[in-house]
Each structure stands twice: as C-alpha cells, then as structure tokens.
Design a protein around this motif. Sequence first.
Motif, PDB file in Angstrom:
ATOM      1  N   ASP A  64       1.015  -1.201  -0.076  1.00 26.55           N
ATOM      2  CA  ASP A  64       0.079  -0.128  -0.118  1.00 26.55           C
ATOM      3  C   ASP A  64       0.840   1.428  -0.087  1.00 26.55           C
ATOM      4  OD1 ASP A  64       0.917   0.159   2.509  1.00 26.55           O
ATOM      5  OD2 ASP A  64      -0.742  -0.684   3.516  1.00 26.55           O
ATOM      6  N   ASP A  65       0.242   2.321   0.164  1.00 29.76           N
ATOM      7  CA  ASP A  65       0.987   3.572   0.040  1.00 29.76           C
ATOM      8  C   ASP A  65       1.723   3.809   1.036  1.00 29.76           C
ATOM      9  OD1 ASP A  65      -0.930   4.320  -1.945  1.00 29.76           O
ATOM     10  OD2 ASP A  65      -0.943   6.483  -1.389  1.00 29.76           O
ATOM     11  N   TRP A  72      10.674   4.314   0.170  1.00 33.05           N
ATOM     12  CA  TRP A  72      11.272   5.434  -0.666  1.00 33.05           C
ATOM     13  C   TRP A  72      11.092   6.931  -0.614  1.00 33.05           C
ATOM     14  CZ3 TRP A  72      13.792   3.817  -4.802  1.00 33.05           C
ATOM     15  CH2 TRP A  72      13.638   2.649  -5.676  1.00 33.05           C
ATOM     16  N   LEU A  73      10.257   7.414   0.157  1.00 27.90           N
ATOM     17  CA  LEU A  73      10.034   8.671   0.710  1.00 27.90           C
ATOM     18  C   LEU A  73      10.750   9.090   1.856  1.00 27.90           C
ATOM     19  CD1 LEU A  73       6.611   9.617  -0.806  1.00 27.90           C
ATOM     20  CD2 LEU A  73       9.027   9.815  -2.260  1.00 27.90           C
ATOM     21  N   ARG A  74      10.625   8.450   2.793  1.00 25.99           N
ATOM     22  CA  ARG A  74      11.110   8.556   4.151  1.00 25.99           C
ATOM     23  C   ARG A  74      12.382   8.448   3.896  1.00 25.99           C
ATOM     24  NH1 ARG A  74       6.726   5.204   8.139  1.00 25.99           N
ATOM     25  NH2 ARG A  74       4.878   5.979   7.261  1.00 25.99           N
ATOM     26  N   GLN A  75      13.114   7.448   3.430  1.00 25.92           N
ATOM     27  CA  GLN A  75      14.641   7.304   3.397  1.00 25.92           C
ATOM     28  C   GLN A  75      15.146   8.177   2.007  1.00 25.92           C
ATOM     29  OE1 GLN A  75      15.959   3.057   3.478  1.00 25.92           O
ATOM     30  NE2 GLN A  75      13.747   2.630   3.621  1.00 25.92           N
ATOM     31  N   LYS A  76      14.207   8.919   1.378  1.00 21.35           N
ATOM     32  CA  LYS A  76      14.921   9.643   0.548  1.00 21.35           C
ATOM     33  C   LYS A  76      15.873   8.913  -0.606  1.00 21.35           C
ATOM     34  CE  LYS A  76      14.306  13.867   3.035  1.00 21.35           C
ATOM     35  NZ  LYS A  76      14.985  15.088   3.709  1.00 21.35           N
ATOM     36  N   ARG A  99       7.784  12.839  -9.422  1.00 19.25           N
ATOM     37  CA  ARG A  99       8.492  14.101  -9.303  1.00 19.25           C
ATOM     38  C   ARG A  99       9.968  13.728  -8.873  1.00 19.25           C
ATOM     39  NH1 ARG A  99       3.381  16.324  -7.547  1.00 19.25           N
ATOM     40  NH2 ARG A  99       3.845  15.742  -5.357  1.00 19.25           N
ATOM     41  N   ALA A 100       9.997  12.759  -7.922  1.00 18.05           N
ATOM     42  CA  ALA A 100      11.080  12.360  -7.222  1.00 18.05           C
ATOM     43  C   ALA A 100      12.027  11.446  -7.807  1.00 18.05           C
ATOM     44  CB  ALA A 100      10.778  11.526  -5.767  1.00 18.05           C
ATOM     45  N   HIS A 101      11.327  10.818  -8.902  1.00 17.72           N
ATOM     46  CA  HIS A 101      12.224   9.881  -9.655  1.00 17.72           C
ATOM     47  C   HIS A 101      12.265  10.275 -11.322  1.00 17.72           C
ATOM     48  CE1 HIS A 101      11.520   6.838  -6.213  1.00 17.72           C
ATOM     49  NE2 HIS A 101      12.360   7.947  -5.863  1.00 17.72           N
ATOM     50  N   HIS A 102      13.333  10.458 -11.677  1.00 13.76           N
ATOM     51  CA  HIS A 102      13.426  11.052 -12.859  1.00 13.76           C
ATOM     52  C   HIS A 102      12.788  10.111 -13.992  1.00 13.76           C
ATOM     53  CE1 HIS A 102      14.546  12.934 -16.559  1.00 13.76           C
ATOM     54  NE2 HIS A 102      15.514  11.942 -17.184  1.00 13.76           N
ATOM     55  N   GLN A 103      13.284   8.712 -13.801  1.00 16.43           N
ATOM     56  CA  GLN A 103      12.808   7.789 -14.718  1.00 16.43           C
ATOM     57  C   GLN A 103      11.667   6.779 -13.988  1.00 16.43           C
ATOM     58  OE1 GLN A 103      15.626   6.163 -18.042  1.00 16.43           O
ATOM     59  NE2 GLN A 103      16.873   6.696 -16.211  1.00 16.43           N
ATOM     60  N   TYR A 104      10.586   7.387 -13.716  1.00 17.01           N
ATOM     61  CA  TYR A 104       9.565   6.680 -12.936  1.00 17.01           C
ATOM     62  C   TYR A 104       8.449   6.044 -13.819  1.00 17.01           C
ATOM     63  CZ  TYR A 104       5.988   5.601  -9.455  1.00 17.01           C
ATOM     64  OH  TYR A 104       4.943   4.929  -8.912  1.00 17.01           O
ATOM     65  N   VAL A 105       8.166   4.774 -13.812  1.00 17.99           N
ATOM     66  CA  VAL A 105       7.113   3.989 -14.669  1.00 17.99           C
ATOM     67  C   VAL A 105       6.117   3.602 -13.416  1.00 17.99           C
ATOM     68  CG1 VAL A 105       6.448   2.302 -16.204  1.00 17.99           C
ATOM     69  CG2 VAL A 105       8.524   3.661 -16.588  1.00 17.99           C
ATOM     70  N   ALA A 106       4.834   3.737 -13.866  1.00 18.66           N
ATOM     71  CA  ALA A 106       4.036   3.202 -13.059  1.00 18.66           C
ATOM     72  C   ALA A 106       3.320   2.156 -14.021  1.00 18.66           C
ATOM     73  CB  ALA A 106       2.409   4.154 -12.783  1.00 18.66           C
TER      74      ALA A 106
END
Length: 281
Positions: A64-65, A72-76, A99-106
Amino acid sequence: MDIGIIGLGQMGREMAARLIDSGHALTVYNRTAAATQRFRGRARIASSAAEAAGAEVVITMLADDAAVESVWLRQKLIPRGIHVNMATVSLALTRELARAHHQYVAAPVFGRPAAAAKGELDIIAAGPKAAVERCRPLFEALARQVFVAGETPEQAAAVKIARNFLLATVIESLGEAFALVGKAHVSPETFLHILTSTSLAAPVYKSYGRQMVEGAYEPAQFSMELGLKDLELALSAAREKGVVMPTAELIRKNLLDAIAQGNGRKDWTALAEYLGSKGSG
C-alpha cells in the motif's frame, strides 16, 4: 537485464521467480529477511532497499501507500536507473514518486499470484516513453498483455484503481444476486451455471462465482482488507477529480461491516457470504 525487486509478498515472490526463470539477473529485498530465503543461490540477496535500488531497473511490489512511502520517500531513496512501481497506490503518491524519480514508470498489474508465476499477468504501464520501452523485456516475462496508458504515470494508476473498483462491483452484485436466488431456493450451482452460460459468461463471473459457490475464501488470494484499501483509493481519486461514486461508498460500507465481523483476512469474495447473512433474520 539487471533487475532489483523490493517486496516479496504473495505477488512479489512469484514475479521474482518468473523473472529469474526468464534469464534475468535479480537482486531481491524484503523487509523481513525470511521471505528472501527461497531465492538464496538464485538471486543476490540485498541487505537494504538501497542495494536493490542500485539495479538498472528496480521494481517495487509492496502492499500500500504507507509501505511504498516508507521505502522510498522517508529514506529519500533515489534509484540508480528506472523505478517501476507495480503496486497499486494512490494518484497522489504516484505523482510524488514521478517528481522524485526522473525515470519513474507506473506499471500496476491485473492478476493473482498464480498468473504471475506463469507469466500471465496483464500490465498497465505509463511513464516516459523511453523508460517504458526499456522495461519491455521484463514486462514480456511477466505478462500476456501490456497496455500503455500514456506518458504520465498517473494515467496507469487511474486505470488500475478504476478497474479494481469494477471488480468490487462484480463481487457486490454477485453476492446480492446469490442472496436473492437463495431465498427463492435456487441452488447456487444452478444459478452460476445459468449466469455463465448466457450473456454473463465473462471470466470474472466464472472465477468469483465459483469461489462463492464453493465458499473458497481461505486462504485468501486477495483479502477483504486489501479490497477495502482499493475502494479507499477509488474514493480518494474520485474526490480529487470531482467524481461521485455512490456504488463505491456502498461497497466500502459493506466491506467495513464484514471486516468488523472478523472476515478481514478472508478473500474479498467472502463479501457474498456476509451479504447472504445480512437478511437471514
């Protein structure tokens, strides 16, 4: 292809095994180390998420979120290459990761663990075109079909959330229908045969209907608790986009009531059992 995978739950472990069998080099990470043991000698066992994130492509398959955010986000944490998130997460988190990851694919998936093990998932992908194309080899190992929803990751997340909502409506409506014919003393087996021999012969009616007829709710393939999570995602997306979803509100209430009665770890098709019991008095 050099692939990292973060999350070895029911889906993640079958996906990892399939990728190894397809010839890819894997680095696997799971918060609880016991889940990695089946891959010892077949894959590199990472001691941290950061180690798995150092692969050319890193796959996230978490529940989940909150689980995705914690990694990913808490550990940057920043991936070395492409980050492919195959979990079902909110539109808001999808945008934040993009926004945080330049090459992000969902690239959320349709299908259960057995389909993952056989490479028969359906994948909905969206993200930068070059990144999506680079991921084709791993998609082809895992899926029978790959659909590209667009170049904005949120588009794939929206498709996944909307389709999961539709699955919930099938469970709700089938459960109500079984309850109705049951009161008229029609056998569930007869009713299912009629449904799936006429215009409702779709696979989802056959598979969910069969689970309901057999009462095959444990062990869960997809629990009520996870189903509730998906309804919450749909309602959150609806509020964000200004869409009214009264059916989602109804199913959410029924899931909450069924979970409160101790059914949370049963398969979400057990909602039919709860609906059948509601009018039993």
